[in-house]
Design a protein around this motif. Structure first.
Motif, PDB file in Angstrom:
ATOM      1  N   PHE A  44       1.437  13.914   3.193  1.00 63.47           N
ATOM      2  CA  PHE A  44       0.431  13.724   2.152  1.00 63.47           C
ATOM      3  C   PHE A  44       1.097  13.430   0.813  1.00 63.47           C
ATOM      4  CE2 PHE A  44      -2.009  15.379  -1.397  1.00 63.47           C
ATOM      5  CZ  PHE A  44      -3.189  14.646  -1.264  1.00 63.47           C
ATOM      6  N   VAL A  45       2.111  14.222   0.460  1.00 61.14           N
ATOM      7  CA  VAL A  45       2.806  14.041  -0.821  1.00 61.14           C
ATOM      8  C   VAL A  45       3.467  12.661  -0.880  1.00 61.14           C
ATOM      9  CG1 VAL A  45       4.762  14.872  -2.210  1.00 61.14           C
ATOM     10  CG2 VAL A  45       3.124  16.502  -1.257  1.00 61.14           C
ATOM     11  N   LEU A  46       4.078  12.228   0.214  1.00 64.52           N
ATOM     12  CA  LEU A  46       4.720  10.914   0.260  1.00 64.52           C
ATOM     13  C   LEU A  46       3.691   9.801   0.037  1.00 64.52           C
ATOM     14  CD1 LEU A  46       7.575   9.673   0.906  1.00 64.52           C
ATOM     15  CD2 LEU A  46       6.668   9.266   3.188  1.00 64.52           C
ATOM     16  N   GLY A  47       2.578   9.875   0.753  1.00 58.88           N
ATOM     17  CA  GLY A  47       1.523   8.883   0.579  1.00 58.88           C
ATOM     18  C   GLY A  47       0.957   8.904  -0.828  1.00 58.88           C
ATOM     19  N   TYR A  48       0.737  10.093  -1.354  1.00 59.59           N
ATOM     20  CA  TYR A  48       0.203  10.234  -2.704  1.00 59.59           C
ATOM     21  C   TYR A  48       1.159   9.638  -3.738  1.00 59.59           C
ATOM     22  CZ  TYR A  48      -1.693  12.517  -6.875  1.00 59.59           C
ATOM     23  OH  TYR A  48      -2.215  12.768  -8.114  1.00 59.59           O
ATOM     24  N   ALA A  49       2.448   9.847  -3.532  1.00 50.20           N
ATOM     25  CA  ALA A  49       3.441   9.374  -4.494  1.00 50.20           C
ATOM     26  C   ALA A  49       3.670   7.868  -4.412  1.00 50.20           C
ATOM     27  CB  ALA A  49       4.762  10.110  -4.287  1.00 50.20           C
ATOM     28  N   TYR A  50       3.596   7.290  -3.211  1.00 48.27           N
ATOM     29  CA  TYR A  50       4.025   5.899  -3.045  1.00 48.27           C
ATOM     30  C   TYR A  50       2.928   4.901  -2.714  1.00 48.27           C
ATOM     31  CZ  TYR A  50       8.843   7.500  -3.205  1.00 48.27           C
ATOM     32  OH  TYR A  50      10.033   8.039  -3.607  1.00 48.27           O
ATOM     33  N   ASP A  51       1.766   5.319  -2.246  1.00 43.72           N
ATOM     34  CA  ASP A  51       0.752   4.351  -1.804  1.00 43.72           C
ATOM     35  C   ASP A  51       0.389   3.320  -2.864  1.00 43.72           C
ATOM     36  OD1 ASP A  51       0.553   5.114   0.805  1.00 43.72           O
ATOM     37  OD2 ASP A  51      -1.303   6.265   0.570  1.00 43.72           O
ATOM     38  N   ASP A  52       0.291   3.724  -4.112  1.00 37.28           N
ATOM     39  CA  ASP A  52      -0.098   2.765  -5.145  1.00 37.28           C
ATOM     40  C   ASP A  52       1.099   2.065  -5.808  1.00 37.28           C
ATOM     41  OD1 ASP A  52       0.869   4.967  -6.486  1.00 37.28           O
ATOM     42  OD2 ASP A  52      -0.722   4.994  -7.998  1.00 37.28           O
ATOM     43  N   ARG A  53       2.309   2.321  -5.366  1.00 35.76           N
ATOM     44  CA  ARG A  53       3.507   1.716  -5.964  1.00 35.76           C
ATOM     45  C   ARG A  53       4.038   0.510  -5.193  1.00 35.76           C
ATOM     46  NH1 ARG A  53       7.238   6.917  -7.592  1.00 35.76           N
ATOM     47  NH2 ARG A  53       5.668   7.964  -8.844  1.00 35.76           N
ATOM     48  N   TRP A  54       3.452   0.196  -4.042  1.00 37.19           N
ATOM     49  CA  TRP A  54       4.019  -0.850  -3.188  1.00 37.19           C
ATOM     50  C   TRP A  54       3.946  -2.227  -3.828  1.00 37.19           C
ATOM     51  CZ3 TRP A  54       7.375   0.026   0.393  1.00 37.19           C
ATOM     52  CH2 TRP A  54       7.402   1.287   0.990  1.00 37.19           C
ATOM     53  N   THR A  55       3.046  -2.449  -4.772  1.00 37.60           N
ATOM     54  CA  THR A  55       3.005  -3.754  -5.439  1.00 37.60           C
ATOM     55  C   THR A  55       4.139  -3.896  -6.445  1.00 37.60           C
ATOM     56  OG1 THR A  55       1.461  -2.867  -7.081  1.00 37.60           O
ATOM     57  CG2 THR A  55       0.513  -4.016  -5.171  1.00 37.60           C
ATOM     58  N   LYS A  56       4.696  -2.779  -6.894  1.00 43.43           N
ATOM     59  CA  LYS A  56       5.781  -2.795  -7.888  1.00 43.43           C
ATOM     60  C   LYS A  56       7.139  -2.459  -7.290  1.00 43.43           C
ATOM     61  CE  LYS A  56       2.442  -0.395 -10.555  1.00 43.43           C
ATOM     62  NZ  LYS A  56       2.155   0.985 -10.664  1.00 43.43           N
ATOM     63  N   MET A  57       7.196  -2.229  -5.979  1.00 45.82           N
ATOM     64  CA  MET A  57       8.426  -1.732  -5.371  1.00 45.82           C
ATOM     65  C   MET A  57       8.662  -2.465  -4.044  1.00 45.82           C
ATOM     66  SD  MET A  57       9.050   2.237  -4.232  1.00 45.82           S
ATOM     67  CE  MET A  57       7.499   2.287  -3.377  1.00 45.82           C
ATOM     68  N   SER A  58       9.918  -2.787  -3.794  1.00 48.33           N
ATOM     69  CA  SER A  58      10.266  -3.430  -2.517  1.00 48.33           C
ATOM     70  C   SER A  58      10.566  -2.369  -1.463  1.00 48.33           C
ATOM     71  CB  SER A  58      11.476  -4.327  -2.707  1.00 48.33           C
ATOM     72  OG  SER A  58      12.637  -3.539  -2.935  1.00 48.33           O
ATOM     73  N   LEU A  59      10.650  -2.809  -0.214  1.00 50.70           N
ATOM     74  CA  LEU A  59      11.045  -1.902   0.862  1.00 50.70           C
ATOM     75  C   LEU A  59      12.418  -1.309   0.586  1.00 50.70           C
ATOM     76  CD1 LEU A  59      10.038  -3.598   4.244  1.00 50.70           C
ATOM     77  CD2 LEU A  59       9.318  -1.382   3.397  1.00 50.70           C
ATOM     78  N   GLY A  60      13.334  -2.156   0.106  1.00 47.33           N
ATOM     79  CA  GLY A  60      14.689  -1.693  -0.207  1.00 47.33           C
ATOM     80  C   GLY A  60      14.692  -0.589  -1.254  1.00 47.33           C
ATOM     81  N   GLU A  61      13.861  -0.750  -2.283  1.00 50.50           N
ATOM     82  CA  GLU A  61      13.784   0.283  -3.325  1.00 50.50           C
ATOM     83  C   GLU A  61      13.233   1.584  -2.754  1.00 50.50           C
ATOM     84  OE1 GLU A  61      12.034  -0.948  -7.164  1.00 50.50           O
ATOM     85  OE2 GLU A  61      12.269  -2.987  -6.377  1.00 50.50           O
ATOM     86  N   PHE A  62      12.220   1.483  -1.901  1.00 54.39           N
ATOM     87  CA  PHE A  62      11.654   2.681  -1.282  1.00 54.39           C
ATOM     88  C   PHE A  62      12.714   3.405  -0.457  1.00 54.39           C
ATOM     89  CE2 PHE A  62       9.818   4.638   2.533  1.00 54.39           C
ATOM     90  CZ  PHE A  62       9.035   5.622   1.943  1.00 54.39           C
ATOM     91  N   PHE A  63      13.418   2.640   0.398  1.00 58.81           N
ATOM     92  CA  PHE A  63      14.437   3.265   1.246  1.00 58.81           C
ATOM     93  C   PHE A  63      15.570   3.849   0.405  1.00 58.81           C
ATOM     94  CE2 PHE A  63      12.795   0.373   4.730  1.00 58.81           C
ATOM     95  CZ  PHE A  63      12.125   1.398   5.374  1.00 58.81           C
ATOM     96  N   LYS A  64      15.927   3.195  -0.676  1.00 59.49           N
ATOM     97  CA  LYS A  64      16.969   3.718  -1.569  1.00 59.49           C
ATOM     98  C   LYS A  64      16.523   5.053  -2.178  1.00 59.49           C
ATOM     99  CE  LYS A  64      19.410   2.614  -5.841  1.00 59.49           C
ATOM    100  NZ  LYS A  64      19.491   1.668  -6.952  1.00 59.49           N
TER     101      LYS A  64
END
Length: 188
Positions: free
Chosen positions: A69-89
């Motif tokens: 839940f915390v992961l989804g809450y933190a990242y769900d709305d950031r995918w337009t500003k963040m690449s997969l590489g940035e997320f994995f980093k």
């Protein structure tokens, strides 16, 4: 000390843009403590009935649910500003120091216990080094293989609880590549 633009990082880059749910943090903390408590008493139990926190392992599942839940809450709305590489980093920076620290403590513990398997078989330094290297890179040891130094079939013999971080990595990969795209209806 003179500050340059190279070593300044905007505080807003790390600021939370959403309300922070302290209750979720507290619940995750309690779940983590229950798991630790369970493992501490597991070592002293003489039988399954003697275990003080018999179902403490269920706190791992609860912790994973809250973490999802915390992961989804933190990242769900950031995918337009963040690449997969940035997320994995970001996830690697957050999780991997725990992996390395656990391996270091595991090697120290194993060496203090005499570098022996459960049945008393002495283990050579090359096998310990191989197990350490695999563990640092989160590559599971094959049961009965050369890197399975403790002889009890664990995926990560130098730090048994690393399996939970291993599956958290897998969950992060699944979330980033597939799960985040599913609708709420499909997820339920």
């Amino acid at each position: 000390m003179m500050r340059t633009s190279e070593n300044l990082v905007s505080a807003s880059a790390f600021a939370d843009s959403k309300p922070h749910y302290m209750l979720l943090d507290a619940m995750r903390g309690v779940a983590a403590l229950v798991v630790i408590w369970y493992h501490i008493f597991e070592g002293f139990a003489t039988s399954a009935m003697d275990q003080r926190v018999n179902h403490g392992y269920l706190a791992v599942d609860f912790f994973f649910i809250l973490s999802g839940f915390v992961l989804g809450y933190a990242y769900d709305d950031r995918w337009t500003k963040m690449s997969l590489g940035e997320f994995f980093k970001r996830r690697l920076i957050r999780l991997h120091p725990l992996v390395v620290m656990g391996v270091i403590f595991g090697v120290i513990s194993f060496c203090l216990q005499g570098c022996v398997q459960w049945d008393g078989t002495k283990i050579g330094w090359s096998m310990i080094a191989a197990s350490m290297l695999l563990s640092v890179f989160m590559i599971p040891a094959r049961p009965g293989g050369f890197a399975e130094v403790r002889g009890n079939g664990e995926l990560f013999p130098l730090n048994g609880p690393s399996w939970s971080l291993f599956f958290e990595y897998i969950a992060n990969i699944l979330y980033a590549l597939w799960l985040r795209r599913l609708s709420t209806k499909a997820l339920s």
